[in-house]
Scaffold this active site. Structure first.
Site, PDB file in Angstrom:
ATOM      1  N   ARG A  34     -28.837-101.748 -17.203  1.00  0.00           N
ATOM      2  CA  ARG A  34     -28.152-102.295 -18.390  1.00  0.00           C
ATOM      3  C   ARG A  34     -28.207-103.816 -18.453  1.00  0.00           C
ATOM      4  O   ARG A  34     -27.277-104.445 -18.954  1.00  0.00           O
ATOM      5  CB  ARG A  34     -26.687-101.859 -18.430  1.00  0.00           C
ATOM      6  CG  ARG A  34     -26.456-100.426 -18.823  1.00  0.00           C
ATOM      7  CD  ARG A  34     -26.444-100.254 -20.337  1.00  0.00           C
ATOM      8  NE  ARG A  34     -26.315 -98.849 -20.666  1.00  0.00           N
ATOM      9  CZ  ARG A  34     -25.178 -98.274 -21.008  1.00  0.00           C
ATOM     10  NH1 ARG A  34     -24.095 -98.993 -21.090  1.00  0.00           N
ATOM     11  NH2 ARG A  34     -25.141 -96.997 -21.292  1.00  0.00           N
ATOM     12  N   ARG A  38     -24.033-106.099 -23.652  1.00  0.00           N
ATOM     13  CA  ARG A  38     -22.961-106.855 -24.307  1.00  0.00           C
ATOM     14  C   ARG A  38     -22.416-108.036 -23.522  1.00  0.00           C
ATOM     15  O   ARG A  38     -21.725-108.875 -24.079  1.00  0.00           O
ATOM     16  CB  ARG A  38     -21.822-105.898 -24.672  1.00  0.00           C
ATOM     17  CG  ARG A  38     -22.165-105.006 -25.850  1.00  0.00           C
ATOM     18  CD  ARG A  38     -21.234-103.830 -25.942  1.00  0.00           C
ATOM     19  NE  ARG A  38     -21.421-102.945 -24.802  1.00  0.00           N
ATOM     20  CZ  ARG A  38     -20.854-101.751 -24.680  1.00  0.00           C
ATOM     21  NH1 ARG A  38     -20.037-101.324 -25.598  1.00  0.00           N
ATOM     22  NH2 ARG A  38     -21.096-101.007 -23.621  1.00  0.00           N
ATOM     23  N   ARG A  47     -27.697-107.885 -31.744  1.00  0.00           N
ATOM     24  CA  ARG A  47     -27.174-106.580 -32.140  1.00  0.00           C
ATOM     25  C   ARG A  47     -26.480-106.681 -33.497  1.00  0.00           C
ATOM     26  O   ARG A  47     -26.630-105.797 -34.352  1.00  0.00           O
ATOM     27  CB  ARG A  47     -26.206-106.077 -31.080  1.00  0.00           C
ATOM     28  CG  ARG A  47     -25.678-104.682 -31.323  1.00  0.00           C
ATOM     29  CD  ARG A  47     -24.687-104.378 -30.209  1.00  0.00           C
ATOM     30  NE  ARG A  47     -24.115-103.056 -30.256  1.00  0.00           N
ATOM     31  CZ  ARG A  47     -23.188-102.678 -31.116  1.00  0.00           C
ATOM     32  NH1 ARG A  47     -22.761-103.509 -32.044  1.00  0.00           N
ATOM     33  NH2 ARG A  47     -22.707-101.450 -31.066  1.00  0.00           N
ATOM     34  N   ASP A  84     -32.272 -95.760 -25.465  1.00  0.00           N
ATOM     35  CA  ASP A  84     -31.154 -94.990 -24.910  1.00  0.00           C
ATOM     36  C   ASP A  84     -31.640 -93.590 -24.561  1.00  0.00           C
ATOM     37  O   ASP A  84     -32.557 -93.069 -25.203  1.00  0.00           O
ATOM     38  CB  ASP A  84     -30.000 -94.899 -25.906  1.00  0.00           C
ATOM     39  CG  ASP A  84     -28.719 -94.501 -25.203  1.00  0.00           C
ATOM     40  OD1 ASP A  84     -28.010 -95.392 -24.695  1.00  0.00           O
ATOM     41  OD2 ASP A  84     -28.444 -93.286 -25.114  1.00  0.00           O
ATOM     42  N   TYR A 160     -24.674 -84.048 -22.796  1.00  0.00           N
ATOM     43  CA  TYR A 160     -24.267 -84.689 -24.054  1.00  0.00           C
ATOM     44  C   TYR A 160     -24.575 -83.787 -25.255  1.00  0.00           C
ATOM     45  O   TYR A 160     -23.811 -83.720 -26.211  1.00  0.00           O
ATOM     46  CB  TYR A 160     -24.971 -86.043 -24.215  1.00  0.00           C
ATOM     47  CG  TYR A 160     -24.440 -87.104 -23.271  1.00  0.00           C
ATOM     48  CD1 TYR A 160     -23.303 -87.842 -23.576  1.00  0.00           C
ATOM     49  CD2 TYR A 160     -25.077 -87.360 -22.059  1.00  0.00           C
ATOM     50  CE1 TYR A 160     -22.812 -88.807 -22.702  1.00  0.00           C
ATOM     51  CE2 TYR A 160     -24.593 -88.322 -21.174  1.00  0.00           C
ATOM     52  CZ  TYR A 160     -23.461 -89.039 -21.502  1.00  0.00           C
ATOM     53  OH  TYR A 160     -22.970 -89.985 -20.630  1.00  0.00           O
TER      54      TYR A 160
HETATM   55  O1  CP3 Z   1     -30.627-100.721 -18.809  1.00  0.00           O
HETATM   56  C1  CP3 Z   1     -31.004-101.279 -19.862  1.00  0.00           C
HETATM   57  O2  CP3 Z   1     -30.756-102.471 -20.131  1.00  0.00           O
HETATM   58  C2  CP3 Z   1     -31.881-100.478 -20.802  1.00  0.00           C
HETATM   59  C3  CP3 Z   1     -31.240 -99.831 -21.891  1.00  0.00           C
HETATM   60  C4  CP3 Z   1     -30.338 -98.629 -21.640  1.00  0.00           C
HETATM   61  C5  CP3 Z   1     -29.189 -98.379 -22.438  1.00  0.00           C
HETATM   62  N1  CP3 Z   1     -28.684 -97.161 -22.086  1.00  0.00           N
HETATM   63  C6  CP3 Z   1     -28.689 -99.272 -23.491  1.00  0.00           C
HETATM   64  C7  CP3 Z   1     -27.318 -99.094 -23.983  1.00  0.00           C
HETATM   65  C8  CP3 Z   1     -30.454 -97.568 -20.743  1.00  0.00           C
HETATM   66  C9  CP3 Z   1     -31.449 -97.359 -19.620  1.00  0.00           C
HETATM   67  C10 CP3 Z   1     -29.402 -96.638 -21.051  1.00  0.00           C
HETATM   68  C11 CP3 Z   1     -29.224 -95.361 -20.337  1.00  0.00           C
HETATM   69  C12 CP3 Z   1     -28.106 -94.501 -20.691  1.00  0.00           C
HETATM   70  N2  CP3 Z   1     -27.557 -94.286 -21.933  1.00  0.00           N
HETATM   71  C13 CP3 Z   1     -27.434 -93.643 -19.769  1.00  0.00           C
HETATM   72  C14 CP3 Z   1     -27.785 -93.471 -18.320  1.00  0.00           C
HETATM   73  C15 CP3 Z   1     -27.279 -94.573 -17.469  1.00  0.00           C
HETATM   74  C16 CP3 Z   1     -25.770 -94.648 -17.376  1.00  0.00           C
HETATM   75  O3  CP3 Z   1     -25.225 -95.659 -17.861  1.00  0.00           O
HETATM   76  O4  CP3 Z   1     -25.168 -93.740 -16.799  1.00  0.00           O
HETATM   77  C17 CP3 Z   1     -26.432 -92.963 -20.480  1.00  0.00           C
HETATM   78  C18 CP3 Z   1     -25.456 -91.959 -19.922  1.00  0.00           C
HETATM   79  C19 CP3 Z   1     -26.532 -93.365 -21.845  1.00  0.00           C
HETATM   80  C20 CP3 Z   1     -25.708 -92.880 -22.992  1.00  0.00           C
HETATM   81  C21 CP3 Z   1     -24.895 -93.961 -23.550  1.00  0.00           C
HETATM   82  N3  CP3 Z   1     -25.397 -95.036 -24.247  1.00  0.00           N
HETATM   83  C22 CP3 Z   1     -23.488 -94.089 -23.502  1.00  0.00           C
HETATM   84  C23 CP3 Z   1     -22.558 -93.129 -22.816  1.00  0.00           C
HETATM   85  C24 CP3 Z   1     -23.163 -95.259 -24.185  1.00  0.00           C
HETATM   86  C25 CP3 Z   1     -21.763 -95.765 -24.497  1.00  0.00           C
HETATM   87  C26 CP3 Z   1     -21.170 -96.491 -23.379  1.00  0.00           C
HETATM   88  C27 CP3 Z   1     -21.248 -97.956 -23.648  1.00  0.00           C
HETATM   89  O5  CP3 Z   1     -21.535 -98.701 -22.697  1.00  0.00           O
HETATM   90  O6  CP3 Z   1     -20.954 -98.360 -24.778  1.00  0.00           O
HETATM   91  C28 CP3 Z   1     -24.374 -95.872 -24.611  1.00  0.00           C
HETATM   92  C29 CP3 Z   1     -24.510 -97.144 -25.365  1.00  0.00           C
HETATM   93  C30 CP3 Z   1     -25.471 -98.166 -24.843  1.00  0.00           C
HETATM   94  N4  CP3 Z   1     -26.707 -97.900 -24.322  1.00  0.00           N
HETATM   95  C31 CP3 Z   1     -25.262 -99.573 -24.845  1.00  0.00           C
HETATM   96  C32 CP3 Z   1     -26.424-100.162 -24.326  1.00  0.00           C
HETATM   97  C33 CP3 Z   1     -26.733-101.625 -24.174  1.00  0.00           C
HETATM   98  C34 CP3 Z   1     -24.054-100.287 -25.413  1.00  0.00           C
HETATM   99  C35 CP3 Z   1     -24.248-100.264 -26.898  1.00  0.00           C
HETATM  100  C36 CP3 Z   1     -23.693-101.425 -27.648  1.00  0.00           C
HETATM  101  O7  CP3 Z   1     -24.386-102.445 -27.802  1.00  0.00           O
HETATM  102  O8  CP3 Z   1     -22.578-101.257 -28.152  1.00  0.00           O
END
Ligand code: CP3
Length: 356
Positions: A34, A38, A47, A84, A160
């Site tokens: 990640r 943010r 974003r 994602d 999910y």
């Molecule tokens: O790592 C990176 O920088 C690459 C991008 C990436 C994202 N999600 C961007 C993201 C990667 C590799 C993921 C993987 C992901 N997504 C997982 C597996 C890893 C983990 O964290 O366990 C999972 C379970 C998801 C599903 C997901 N996406 C959830 C549950 C959420 C909400 C939680 C949150 O942090 O808001 C997301 C959103 C998400 N994916 C964000 C980002 C940068 C935040 C979105 C925003 O900008 O509001």
């Protein structure tokens, strides 16, 4: 008589690829799960410009931009594609939205009959912008920086799809696992196919390493873990090795605990992501150095900073001595992380700062 030079395998020069090939290194390569997110003001700005998280994922120019932001700022050894794991269910036709402060919401699949609504044929039409982003990132990356493509592991993505949201007890997915295992296997088979095809396209577009995120690997009893977590990952890696034998695959089975032993051999993964609960001594005795390990600093330590962070980092560096180790967090970076702590971390790992 002219003599041909001896045939030599070409050794990679990028630090992450060298470590994944088992070559010696003075320090571990570093990137953070990640790392685009943010906690970075420039991410929040981009974003906002994109409109929503999903709009950002599907805009090749802006997705490339946010992927590159942490590389410019911190000089990480790897960039990870901005996308994602839930883009695959959406590409298969399932409704997906990201709600503020709520995370992902999907139109939950309520029964086996609804699986026919998923359409594996149509995925690339939807995912085209992701491949375009991969190409743009690869072209823009510094020479020593490796591009990581990724996907969710089928079990985690299925939780999910069946739950319709993130959950802590995974009630719906477990009801399928125990009550209708054949139907769950059908869903996982669809996900294996879609994921192989998705990763193949990422590699063709420029991804050099792949990571499979299995965030919910740690919630199943042994038999179900083997059948529904390990087996689909094994199938994906076997297929990727046929398609792209030179592309290393990192698996991150979060929470897998004692199942970690034997996991790399059972799945064919080239490296294993460790979550922050995995004891370093245990990892050294049971996984490493045969298996390249990645991790596992607690992301909250990066929020705390100061001497606690410095100590945690030194302990990790000492444990593996830079060998067969990729420095990373034990889960994704959290939004409240101060940028200066990430700077401190990078200095500590790169050896340009020894204390705080
Ligand atoms: O790592 C990176 O920088 C690459 C991008 C990436 C994202 N999600 C961007 C993201 C990667 C590799 C993921 C993987 C992901 N997504 C997982 C597996 C890893 C983990 O964290 O366990 C999972 C379970 C998801 C599903 C997901 N996406 C959830 C549950 C959420 C909400 C939680 C949150 O942090 O808001 C997301 C959103 C998400 N994916 C964000 C980002 C940068 C935040 C979105 C925003 O900008 O509001």
């Amino acid at each position: 008589m002219a003599r041909l030079p001896p045939v030599q395998a070409v050794q990679p020069t990028k630090p992450l690829l060298r470590t994944l090939a088992g070559l010696p290194a003075e320090r571990p390569p570093i990137w953070l799960m990640r790392q685009a997110g943010r906690y970075l003001p420039e991410y929040r700005e981009t974003r906002a410009r994109a409109g929503s998280f999903l709009d950002l994922c599907y805009d090749p120019e802006l997705a490339a931009e946010v992927t590159l932001q942490p590389i410019r700022r911190f000089g990480f050894d790897a960039a990870i594609l901005f996308a994602d794991i839930l883009l695959i269910p959406q590409a298969l036709g399932q409704g997906l939205a990201f709600r503020e402060n709520e995370g992902p919401v999907l139109d939950a699949i309520r029964g086996a009959a609804e699986l026919t609504r998923l359409n594996p044929q149509g995925i690339h039409a939807r995912l085209g912008p992701v491949y375009e982003a991969v190409g743009r990132i690869r072209t823009a990356l510094p020479d020593d920086c490796t591009l990581i493509g990724f996907a969710g592991a089928p079990w985690t993505v299925a939780t999910y799809m069946l739950e319709g949201r993130g959950s802590t007890d995974h009630a719906a997915a477990k009801t399928w696992a125990f009550g209708n295992p054949a139907a769950l296997s059908s869903l996982l088979a669809i996900l294996v196919e879609a994921t192989v095809s998705y990763l193949d396209r990422q590699v063709k577009a420029g991804a050099e390493v792949l990571q499979l995120f299995d965030t919910w690997a740690g919630v199943l009893p042994e038999m179900e873990f083997r059948r529904f977590c390990v087996e689909p990952v094994r199938q994906i890696i076997a297929r990727m090795k046929e398609l792209h034998p030179g592309v290393p695959v990192i698996a991150f089975p979060r929470g897998a605990g004692l199942y970690l032993e034997g996991y790399a051999a059972a799945t064919g993964a080239d490296a294993l992501g460790l979550d922050y609960t995995v004891p370093l001594g245990w990892a050294r005795d049971h996984l490493w150095p045969k298996t390249v390990v990645q991790g596992n600093l607690d992301p909250r330590l990066l929020v705390t900073g100061g001497p606690a962070l410095a100590e945690g980092v030194q302990r990790l560096l000492r444990s593996f001595g830079g060998r067969n180790h990729i420095f990373n967090l034990g889960h994704g970076i959290v939004p409240e992380t101060p940028v200066r702590h990430v700077e401190q971390l990078v200095r500590l790992v790169k050896g340009t700062e020894t204390s705080v």
